[in-house]
Enzyme design. Structure first.
Site, PDB file in Angstrom:
ATOM      1  N   LYS A 146     -23.492  14.789   3.930  1.00  0.00           N
ATOM      2  CA  LYS A 146     -24.103  16.045   4.418  1.00  0.00           C
ATOM      3  C   LYS A 146     -23.786  17.175   3.441  1.00  0.00           C
ATOM      4  O   LYS A 146     -22.968  18.065   3.695  1.00  0.00           O
ATOM      5  CB  LYS A 146     -23.647  16.365   5.845  1.00  0.00           C
ATOM      6  CG  LYS A 146     -24.604  17.346   6.547  1.00  0.00           C
ATOM      7  CD  LYS A 146     -24.401  17.329   8.038  1.00  0.00           C
ATOM      8  CE  LYS A 146     -25.121  18.459   8.743  1.00  0.00           C
ATOM      9  NZ  LYS A 146     -26.571  18.408   8.705  1.00  0.00           N
ATOM     10  N   GLU A 206     -36.725  10.464   7.081  1.00  0.00           N
ATOM     11  CA  GLU A 206     -36.269  11.303   8.199  1.00  0.00           C
ATOM     12  C   GLU A 206     -36.949  12.659   8.091  1.00  0.00           C
ATOM     13  O   GLU A 206     -37.738  12.899   7.189  1.00  0.00           O
ATOM     14  CB  GLU A 206     -34.745  11.449   8.167  1.00  0.00           C
ATOM     15  CG  GLU A 206     -34.214  12.040   6.879  1.00  0.00           C
ATOM     16  CD  GLU A 206     -32.694  12.030   6.792  1.00  0.00           C
ATOM     17  OE1 GLU A 206     -32.019  12.095   7.833  1.00  0.00           O
ATOM     18  OE2 GLU A 206     -32.175  11.987   5.655  1.00  0.00           O
TER      19      GLU A 206
HETATM   20  N1  PLP Z   1     -31.293  14.355   8.953  1.00  0.00           N
HETATM   21  C1  PLP Z   1     -31.120  15.437   8.180  1.00  0.00           C
HETATM   22  C2  PLP Z   1     -31.606  15.421   6.770  1.00  0.00           C
HETATM   23  C3  PLP Z   1     -30.484  16.576   8.708  1.00  0.00           C
HETATM   24  O1  PLP Z   1     -30.300  17.664   7.929  1.00  0.00           O
HETATM   25  C4  PLP Z   1     -30.054  16.579  10.045  1.00  0.00           C
HETATM   26  C5  PLP Z   1     -29.394  17.746  10.634  1.00  0.00           C
HETATM   27  O2  PLP Z   1     -29.269  18.763  10.030  1.00  0.00           O
HETATM   28  C6  PLP Z   1     -30.282  15.431  10.812  1.00  0.00           C
HETATM   29  C7  PLP Z   1     -30.887  14.334  10.236  1.00  0.00           C
HETATM   30  C8  PLP Z   1     -29.842  15.365  12.248  1.00  0.00           C
HETATM   31  O3  PLP Z   1     -28.453  15.198  12.320  1.00  0.00           O
HETATM   32  P1  PLP Z   1     -27.645  15.710  13.609  1.00  0.00           P
HETATM   33  O4  PLP Z   1     -28.233  14.990  14.771  1.00  0.00           O
HETATM   34  O5  PLP Z   1     -26.257  15.282  13.338  1.00  0.00           O
HETATM   35  O6  PLP Z   1     -27.838  17.180  13.674  1.00  0.00           O
END
Ligand code: PLP
Length: 285
Positions: A148, A180
């Protein structure tokens, strides 16, 4: 009231919260972030977000300046100081500020840790009732999307294209399949009532909401398949939806302007949203 932010050990008014122009987060995007939802003043799915934070910093060889237990305490104090009921806590840790702007890791530099809150009534978001449209864009990101990282330029461009098209999210495509959303995980419900979402790998961020929704669905004997899917399959599906900490479960009703199923918010997305909100309330800390 000027909101309160956290910067390297101090709670300060947001307007006075500052880091150095030499910070490696600013110069190299050499940092990691997390976003956790806040419901009724409590942190949602906190253990999952903190575990992902630890994993992300580990993958880039960055030592957290505080323990995750202490970070959770600081998040709670920030929520209290801001009297935040509903919204998000944003947290970012970078490799700190170093004079040299050398690419290799600097020695003896303390990482930067900042946090701030935003207000959002996620539960009552109107888009949960209407659904959102998504557009598709090529996935031009790097090969370690499981980390992240604060390097979000590809997502900035994808989500700007979505906003310009009047859509709520961009679905990114690689090798003909959806990876995604720009800031969310992507799901469909097939004609046979199978919930499909791409498996975790270096190609996507392991979404905390995705993980919880998959587990909650399986607990209820709903069929879940973790595999990649195409836009064509998504358009033929009964339903589509996205998950994220800042939106929970959000129905998707169009892809590139074409309807998914009957083009309306479906019962599965609505049910999973309710199930997730119940879970979030019951487990928030
Ligand atoms: N995918 C990406 C690229 C993201 O930036 C995020 C959240 O910011 C998610 C998926 C979803 O992740 P989460 O459910 O942990 O917020």
């Amino acid at each position: 009231m000027d909101p309160i932010a956290y910067v390297n050990g101090s709670f300060v008014p947001l307007s006075e919260a500052k880091v150095s122009i030499l910070d490696r987060g600013f110069l190299f995007a050499d940092g990691i972030y997390e976003v956790a939802a806040v419901l009724d003043g409590k942190l949602v799915d906190s253990a999952s977000h903190l575990a992902r934070l630890e994993r992300s910093v580990g993958e880039i060889g960055l030592a957290l300046p505080e323990s995750v237990a202490r970070i959770e305490e600081l998040q709670k104090e920030l929520i209290a100081r801001n009297q935040l009921d509903n919204g998000m806590v944003y947290l970012q840790v970078t490799r700190g500020a170093d004079k040299s702007r050398d690419f290799p890791f600097p020695k003896g530099v303390t990482p930067t840790l900042i946090m701030f809150v935003t207000v959002k009534d996620i539960v009552n978001a109107p888009s949960a009732k209407t659904g959102i449209g998504v557009i598709t864009v090529p996935d031009i990101r790097w090969a370690r999307r499981d980390i992240k990282s604060v390097a979000l330029l590809a997502q900035v461009l994808a989500k700007q294209a979505a906003a310009a098209a009047g859509a709520g999210e961009a679905w990114m495509i690689e090798d003909g399949q959806i990876t995604e959303g720009g800031s969310s995980s992507a799901f469909i419900l097939t004609k046979d009532d199978v919930i499909v979402t791409r498996p975790n790998s270096n190609a996507i961020l392991p979404g905390c909401t995705r993980k919880a929704v998959v587990a909650l669905a399986e607990e209820r004997q709903l069929k879940v398949e973790e595999r990649a899917f195409t836009v064509e399959e998504a358009l033929k599906a009964k339903e589509a939806f996205i998950t994220s900490a800042s939106a929970f479960v959000q129905p998707v009703v169009t892809i590139d302007g074409k309807p998914v199923g009957d083009g309306r918010v479906g019962p599965m997305a609505t049910r999973l949203r309710e199930i997730y909100i119940d879970f979030a309330r019951a487990t928030a800390v």
